[in-house]
Design a protein around this motif. Structure first.
Motif, PDB file in Angstrom:
ATOM      1  N   TYR A 125       7.771   0.809 -13.932  1.00  0.00           N
ATOM      2  CA  TYR A 125       6.841   0.292 -12.242  1.00  0.00           C
ATOM      3  C   TYR A 125       5.989   0.410 -12.491  1.00  0.00           C
ATOM      4  O   TYR A 125       5.136   0.375 -13.714  1.00  0.00           O
ATOM      5  N   ASN A 206      -1.830  -2.079  -5.304  1.00  0.00           N
ATOM      6  CA  ASN A 206      -0.344  -1.807  -5.560  1.00  0.00           C
ATOM      7  C   ASN A 206       0.231  -0.610  -5.997  1.00  0.00           C
ATOM      8  O   ASN A 206       1.196  -1.216  -7.082  1.00  0.00           O
ATOM      9  N   GLU A 208       3.191   1.835  -7.457  1.00  0.00           N
ATOM     10  CA  GLU A 208       4.337   2.328  -6.918  1.00  0.00           C
ATOM     11  C   GLU A 208       4.577   4.073  -7.075  1.00  0.00           C
ATOM     12  O   GLU A 208       5.425   4.255  -6.374  1.00  0.00           O
ATOM     13  N   TYR A 209       4.010   4.396  -7.979  1.00  0.00           N
ATOM     14  CA  TYR A 209       4.137   5.887  -7.773  1.00  0.00           C
ATOM     15  C   TYR A 209       2.271   6.250  -9.051  1.00  0.00           C
ATOM     16  O   TYR A 209       1.799   5.234  -9.337  1.00  0.00           O
ATOM     17  N   GLU A 222       0.145  14.065  -2.875  1.00  0.00           N
ATOM     18  CA  GLU A 222       1.845  13.889  -2.235  1.00  0.00           C
ATOM     19  C   GLU A 222       1.586  14.349  -0.967  1.00  0.00           C
ATOM     20  O   GLU A 222       2.295  13.816  -0.309  1.00  0.00           O
ATOM     21  N   LEU A 225      -0.269  10.994   1.224  1.00  0.00           N
ATOM     22  CA  LEU A 225       1.011  10.048   1.371  1.00  0.00           C
ATOM     23  C   LEU A 225       1.961  10.247   2.114  1.00  0.00           C
ATOM     24  O   LEU A 225       1.930   9.197   2.773  1.00  0.00           O
ATOM     25  N   LYS A 226       2.712  11.470   2.400  1.00  0.00           N
ATOM     26  CA  LYS A 226       3.510  11.938   3.713  1.00  0.00           C
ATOM     27  C   LYS A 226       3.000  11.410   4.723  1.00  0.00           C
ATOM     28  O   LYS A 226       4.125  11.219   5.812  1.00  0.00           O
ATOM     29  N   LYS A 229       2.954   8.325   5.660  1.00  0.00           N
ATOM     30  CA  LYS A 229       4.060   7.837   5.803  1.00  0.00           C
ATOM     31  C   LYS A 229       4.541   6.747   4.465  1.00  0.00           C
ATOM     32  O   LYS A 229       5.014   4.853   5.015  1.00  0.00           O
ATOM     33  N   SER A 230       3.627   6.778   3.557  1.00  0.00           N
ATOM     34  CA  SER A 230       3.814   5.556   2.495  1.00  0.00           C
ATOM     35  C   SER A 230       5.265   5.307   1.663  1.00  0.00           C
ATOM     36  O   SER A 230       5.245   6.962   2.104  1.00  0.00           O
ATOM     37  N   ASN A 231       5.233   4.680   0.831  1.00  0.00           N
ATOM     38  CA  ASN A 231       5.892   4.296   0.185  1.00  0.00           C
ATOM     39  C   ASN A 231       5.957   5.253  -1.305  1.00  0.00           C
ATOM     40  O   ASN A 231       6.968   4.998  -2.082  1.00  0.00           O
ATOM     41  N   VAL A 232       4.623   5.298  -1.626  1.00  0.00           N
ATOM     42  CA  VAL A 232       4.068   6.321  -2.749  1.00  0.00           C
ATOM     43  C   VAL A 232       4.862   7.008  -3.095  1.00  0.00           C
ATOM     44  O   VAL A 232       4.505   8.176  -2.535  1.00  0.00           O
ATOM     45  N   GLN A 233       5.065   7.140  -4.416  1.00  0.00           N
ATOM     46  CA  GLN A 233       5.392   8.664  -5.161  1.00  0.00           C
ATOM     47  C   GLN A 233       4.987   9.002  -6.080  1.00  0.00           C
ATOM     48  O   GLN A 233       4.295   8.215  -6.521  1.00  0.00           O
TER      49      GLN A 233
END
Length: 244
Positions: A125, A206, A208-209, A222, A225-226, A229-233
């Motif tokens: 990733y 870009n 992803e993590y 985190e 990000l939540k 509503k991001s998809n990044v973890q």
């Protein structure tokens, strides 16, 4: 080599998978790892808030829990730095000094003590690295960009050994996330703005993590990000180094 595993209270309560990954990683390296059941908070929240006088119980418990081990290892730079700088108890000065000299943050232990050169880990990733202030400026896990000095990062050194992992280049790689322990409570607006800026740097490249050495900082990121509503973890480096 007898290792005492020190797990900070917030990791124990909110991110137990990080504690498990740390244990699995150390055992994978064939180390004799023990988890003292009497361990609890290191006292950092009280000390950071100006109440270091209330940490004596934490200090004594820490000494009693970890004095027998050859090394003490923890997946938290901030808690390790607190112990290194502030552990003390009247009448147990020598034991305190011994622990200060043998406690290590996880990546510091892997690079400086074990001198790891090979990792059988795979994590395909794009990963952004957040270098927390305590680890960078206190434990010297990486060089500060404002200094005219050779660049290094013990965390990057390990991540670059993970198969398939693409480490993204950030614009401001050692900028504070704004968490700062009790700072995020006392200065909420400033803390949030700093966190949003830190997240944006990862998003624009870009990632992803987002990984790092401190789940406290990653917890702060985190939350942002939540809310976006991001998809990044977020993921602790121990979880990456045990992946695959």
């Amino acid at each position: 080599m007898k290792i005492g595993l020190f797990i900070p209270c917030y990791v124990d309560q909110f991110y137990p998978q990080v504690a498990i990954a740390t244990l699995q990683l150390l055992e994978k390296l064939r180390l004799n790892v023990h988890f003292p059941l009497a361990q609890t908070c290191c006292g950092q929240p009280m000390a950071n808030s100006g109440f270091e006088s209330l940490t004596s119980g934490c200090n004594l418990n820490f000494i009693n829990s970890f004095e027998e081990y050859d090394y003490v290892v923890s997946p938290s730079g901030s808690c390790v730095l607190h112990i290194k700088d502030h552990l003390h108890f009247k009448g147990r000065e020598q034991e305190s000094e011994n622990i200060k000299n043998k406690i290590f943050e996880l990546t510091e232990f892997l690079t400086d003590v074990l001198k790891i050169e090979n990792l059988s880990a795979s994590f395909p990733y794009r990963v952004g690295l957040h270098q927390s202030c305590h680890g960078q400026r206190g434990l010297h896990l990486s060089q500060m960009s404002e200094l005219v000095a050779p660049s290094f990062s013990k965390t990057e050194h390990l991540l670059k050994k993970v198969k398939g992992l693409e480490l993204v280049a950030l614009d401001r790689k050692d900028e504070c996330c704004g968490f700062g322990g009790t700072f995020c409570v006392a200065e909420e607006a400033v803390s949030v703005k700093m966190g949003k800026d830190r997240v944006a740097d990862h998003l624009i490249h870009n990632a992803e993590y987002i990984t790092g050495n401190d789940m406290s900082c990653l917890m702060h990121l985190e939350g942002i990000l939540k809310r976006q509503k991001s998809n990044v973890q977020v993921i602790h480096i121990a979880e990456i180094l045990i992946a695959g």
